[in-house]
Design a protein around this motif. Structure first.
Motif, PDB file in Angstrom:
ATOM      1  N   ALA A   1     -26.203  10.444  85.452  1.00 55.92           N
ATOM      2  CA  ALA A   1     -26.496  11.792  86.139  1.00 55.92           C
ATOM      3  C   ALA A   1     -28.064  12.091  85.786  1.00 55.92           C
ATOM      4  N   GLU A   2     -28.176  13.091  86.336  1.00 49.36           N
ATOM      5  CA  GLU A   2     -29.587  13.497  86.125  1.00 49.36           C
ATOM      6  C   GLU A   2     -30.177  13.666  84.890  1.00 49.36           C
ATOM      7  N   ASP A   3     -31.086  13.012  84.134  1.00 48.53           N
ATOM      8  CA  ASP A   3     -31.419  13.275  82.833  1.00 48.53           C
ATOM      9  C   ASP A   3     -30.495  12.889  81.707  1.00 48.53           C
ATOM     10  N   ILE A   4     -29.335  12.063  81.940  1.00 47.03           N
ATOM     11  CA  ILE A   4     -28.420  11.863  81.164  1.00 47.03           C
ATOM     12  C   ILE A   4     -28.440  10.282  80.875  1.00 47.03           C
ATOM     13  N   PHE A   5     -28.479   9.774  79.850  1.00 45.14           N
ATOM     14  CA  PHE A   5     -28.622   8.211  79.940  1.00 45.14           C
ATOM     15  C   PHE A   5     -27.353   7.770  78.757  1.00 45.14           C
ATOM     16  N   ILE A   6     -26.846   6.650  79.023  1.00 48.44           N
ATOM     17  CA  ILE A   6     -25.713   6.251  78.135  1.00 48.44           C
ATOM     18  C   ILE A   6     -26.257   4.789  77.695  1.00 48.44           C
ATOM     19  N   TYR A   7     -26.137   4.598  76.369  1.00 50.68           N
ATOM     20  CA  TYR A   7     -26.576   3.212  75.663  1.00 50.68           C
ATOM     21  C   TYR A   7     -25.212   2.229  75.694  1.00 50.68           C
ATOM     22  N   ALA A   8     -24.080   3.030  75.109  1.00 47.93           N
ATOM     23  CA  ALA A   8     -23.064   2.209  74.577  1.00 47.93           C
ATOM     24  C   ALA A   8     -21.770   3.216  74.627  1.00 47.93           C
ATOM     25  N   SER A   9     -20.583   2.532  74.757  1.00 48.07           N
ATOM     26  CA  SER A   9     -19.298   3.368  74.563  1.00 48.07           C
ATOM     27  C   SER A   9     -18.499   2.695  73.650  1.00 48.07           C
ATOM     28  N   TYR A  10     -17.707   3.142  72.867  1.00 47.12           N
ATOM     29  CA  TYR A  10     -17.090   2.552  71.733  1.00 47.12           C
ATOM     30  C   TYR A  10     -15.441   3.303  71.801  1.00 47.12           C
ATOM     31  N   TYR A  11     -14.520   2.433  71.602  1.00 46.88           N
ATOM     32  CA  TYR A  11     -13.372   3.083  71.225  1.00 46.88           C
ATOM     33  C   TYR A  11     -13.084   3.226  69.791  1.00 46.88           C
ATOM     34  N   ASP A  12     -12.509   4.739  69.479  1.00 38.85           N
ATOM     35  CA  ASP A  12     -12.508   5.007  68.409  1.00 38.85           C
ATOM     36  C   ASP A  12     -11.091   5.596  68.040  1.00 38.85           C
ATOM     37  N   ASP A  13     -10.169   4.949  67.128  1.00 40.04           N
ATOM     38  CA  ASP A  13      -8.807   5.334  66.734  1.00 40.04           C
ATOM     39  C   ASP A  13      -8.782   5.729  65.319  1.00 40.04           C
TER      40      ASP A  13
ATOM     41  N   LYS B   1      -8.608   8.807  64.268  1.00 39.99           N
ATOM     42  CA  LYS B   1      -7.899  10.104  64.251  1.00 39.99           C
ATOM     43  C   LYS B   1      -6.686   9.839  65.093  1.00 39.99           C
ATOM     44  N   GLU B   2      -5.533  10.700  64.878  1.00 35.46           N
ATOM     45  CA  GLU B   2      -4.316  10.478  65.732  1.00 35.46           C
ATOM     46  C   GLU B   2      -4.651  10.435  67.187  1.00 35.46           C
ATOM     47  N   LYS B   3      -5.400  11.503  67.543  1.00 35.08           N
ATOM     48  CA  LYS B   3      -5.852  11.184  69.065  1.00 35.08           C
ATOM     49  C   LYS B   3      -6.845  10.367  69.270  1.00 35.08           C
ATOM     50  N   LEU B   4      -6.915   9.545  70.281  1.00 32.95           N
ATOM     51  CA  LEU B   4      -7.660   8.258  70.562  1.00 32.95           C
ATOM     52  C   LEU B   4      -9.038   8.873  71.595  1.00 32.95           C
ATOM     53  N   PHE B   5     -10.155   8.259  71.156  1.00 33.34           N
ATOM     54  CA  PHE B   5     -11.491   8.609  71.838  1.00 33.34           C
ATOM     55  C   PHE B   5     -12.306   7.501  72.416  1.00 33.34           C
ATOM     56  N   ILE B   6     -13.084   7.728  73.371  1.00 31.28           N
ATOM     57  CA  ILE B   6     -14.263   6.885  73.828  1.00 31.28           C
ATOM     58  C   ILE B   6     -15.493   7.851  73.212  1.00 31.28           C
ATOM     59  N   ARG B   7     -16.178   7.282  72.392  1.00 32.13           N
ATOM     60  CA  ARG B   7     -17.346   7.738  71.977  1.00 32.13           C
ATOM     61  C   ARG B   7     -18.626   7.131  72.834  1.00 32.13           C
ATOM     62  N   ASN B   8     -19.480   8.283  73.428  1.00 37.77           N
ATOM     63  CA  ASN B   8     -20.518   7.383  74.173  1.00 37.77           C
ATOM     64  C   ASN B   8     -21.964   7.989  73.582  1.00 37.77           C
ATOM     65  N   VAL B   9     -22.776   6.878  73.044  1.00 36.53           N
ATOM     66  CA  VAL B   9     -23.983   7.195  72.700  1.00 36.53           C
ATOM     67  C   VAL B   9     -24.957   7.523  73.654  1.00 36.53           C
ATOM     68  N   ILE B  10     -25.650   8.873  73.718  1.00 32.89           N
ATOM     69  CA  ILE B  10     -26.334   9.359  75.045  1.00 32.89           C
ATOM     70  C   ILE B  10     -27.627   9.726  74.434  1.00 32.89           C
ATOM     71  N   ILE B  11     -28.724   9.866  75.405  1.00 34.60           N
ATOM     72  CA  ILE B  11     -29.742  10.593  75.265  1.00 34.60           C
ATOM     73  C   ILE B  11     -29.842  11.562  76.710  1.00 34.60           C
ATOM     74  N   THR B  12     -30.131  12.649  76.247  1.00 33.26           N
ATOM     75  CA  THR B  12     -30.182  13.809  77.437  1.00 33.26           C
ATOM     76  C   THR B  12     -31.102  14.927  76.869  1.00 33.26           C
TER      77      THR B  12
END
Length: 393
Positions: free
Chosen positions: A16-28, A30-41
């Motif tokens: 998106a405008e001024d939002i840049f993602i470098y990588a995405s990671y699966y994170d388990d 915690k009990e709830k599962l997440f995708i963690r995205n490394v971002i510069i914005t």
């Protein structure tokens, strides 16, 4: 700018405008599962963006969306852009080996342009090694001999793998790193900043540190975050893995009521640096290399230790955010940072003493502890020069 990312991460993806993602990671973790995205914005004071992660649900044959929540680094330093972790909860019954990210909540196939592979290290993964190193982005003219000395000495001290982020380094630096990469000792990741360098703190260092933390999670038991002019020396153990094991054992003996170590925090001491040597100027490596090595010749250091310019060795599965000199946020409240007494281990920082951050540059003592490794270091470096570096000399 990329329109897709790969797991080897050749750059940043503009989502998106001024939002840049470098990588995405699966994170388990915690009990709830997440995708963690490394971002510069854009930093929080100017930030008003909304993003969604889109996951494919094959059962109902449609996309399911999850709102992305931004968490800004603690080390923005009032710059226009900052590093973030963007977290998306993983909905039930979806695929998450790839995700799509957009600024609209409802997704359709025609709009799916930002394809991001998810790097999946999980608590079911088999840990590959004990100790790795994450180095902040390298840029410009890196002294080749200093780089070699850092890698070879770190290997002697027990490090098994190095992750380097490459930002406009010289061909000579890349050749050196690629030789180690062929041996499986080094990972080289391109780091082409998507914004002007003066718009973000120190080459986007916080984003690289965050990426390296997640990249090594469930891969190595412990990860050090240091620069190439810093080496962590144990005083009584030969190698750092032994030091870590003993420290953890002693911690549990002294604190049987509970708690776990998530990180080891080391104080640092400034050692007078040598004048940089150009590697191609060393005519007779066998006879002359020793006198050019900073670790064996810089034995005068500042008497006081810095409790501010510290560096960390962390257990990556227990950390959510790590700063440059401290743990910013552990995953659980009972995870503790163990502050290491410099009598048993500390950082040799080979650079001119600086008085900022409360440092004092008065009083010097002789400290030749690094010389106990002299023979091993010289043997390794001579082997490197004779057998691997003829192509760049």
């Amino acid at each position: 700018m990329n329109s897709t990312l790969t797991k080897s991460n050749a750059g940043f993806l503009k989502v998106a405008e001024d939002i840049f993602i470098y990588a995405s990671y699966y994170d388990d973790r915690k009990e709830k599962l997440f995708i963690r995205n490394v971002i510069i914005t854009i930093s929080a004071k100017n930030f008003n963006h909304q993003l969604w992660c889109h996951f494919w649900n094959p059962t109902i044959n449609r996309w399911k969306s999850s709102r992305l929540k931004f968490y800004e680094t603690c080390e923005n330093h009032l710059k226009t852009f900052a590093a973030y972790i963007g977290s998306c909860k993983i909905p039930s019954n979806v695929q998450y080996n790839h995700i799509h990210i957009s600024n609209v909540e409802e997704a359709n196939n025609e709009e799916m342009k930002n394809i991001i592979p998810v790097i999946q290290h999980s608590n079911k993964s088999e840990v590959k090694g004990d100790l790795a190193v994450c180095v902040p982005p390298l840029f410009g003219n890196v002294n080749s001999l200093r780089l070699l000395e850092f890698i070879e000495f770190s290997i002697i001290l027990g490090f098994e793998h190095f992750t380097f982020y490459s930002q406009n380094v010289t061909n000579e630096t890349l050749k050196i790193l690629k030789i180690y990469q062929k041996e499986g000792l080094v990972t080289i990741l391109d780091w082409p900043l998507p914004v002007q360098e003066d718009w973000i703190w120190y080459h986007g260092q916080s984003a690289a540190v965050w990426d390296c933390l997640f990249r090594n999670m469930y891969v190595f038991k412990h990860v050090a975050f240091v620069d190439i002019d810093e080496i962590i020396f144990p005083r009584y153990d030969e190698i750092l893995p032994n030091f870590i094991d003993k420290t953890i054992k002693l911690y549990h003996e002294q604190k049987p009521e509970g708690g776990e170590i998530c990180a080891f925090r080391f104080q640092s001491a400034y050692f007078d640096p040598l004048q940089d040597t150009i590697i191609s100027d060393i005519f007779d490596i066998s006879d002359n290399i020793e006198r050019h090595l900073v670790t064996l010749n810089s034995i005068s250091r500042k008497e006081d230790f810095s409790t501010v310019r510290t560096k960390m060795i962390v257990d990556p599965i227990k950390i959510f955010e790590i700063g440059i000199h401290h743990v910013s946020k552990p995953m659980e409240e009972h995870f503790q940072v163990e502050n290491i007494n410099p009598e048993i281990a500390y950082i040799h920082h080979y650079r001119k003493c600086q008085t900022n951050f409360g440092g004092r540059c008065v009083g010097r003592i002789t400290d030749d502890h690094a010389r106990r490794y002299r023979n091993r270091l010289l043997t390794r470096l001579k082997w490197r020069f004779y057998h691997l570096f003829k192509e760049i000399l």
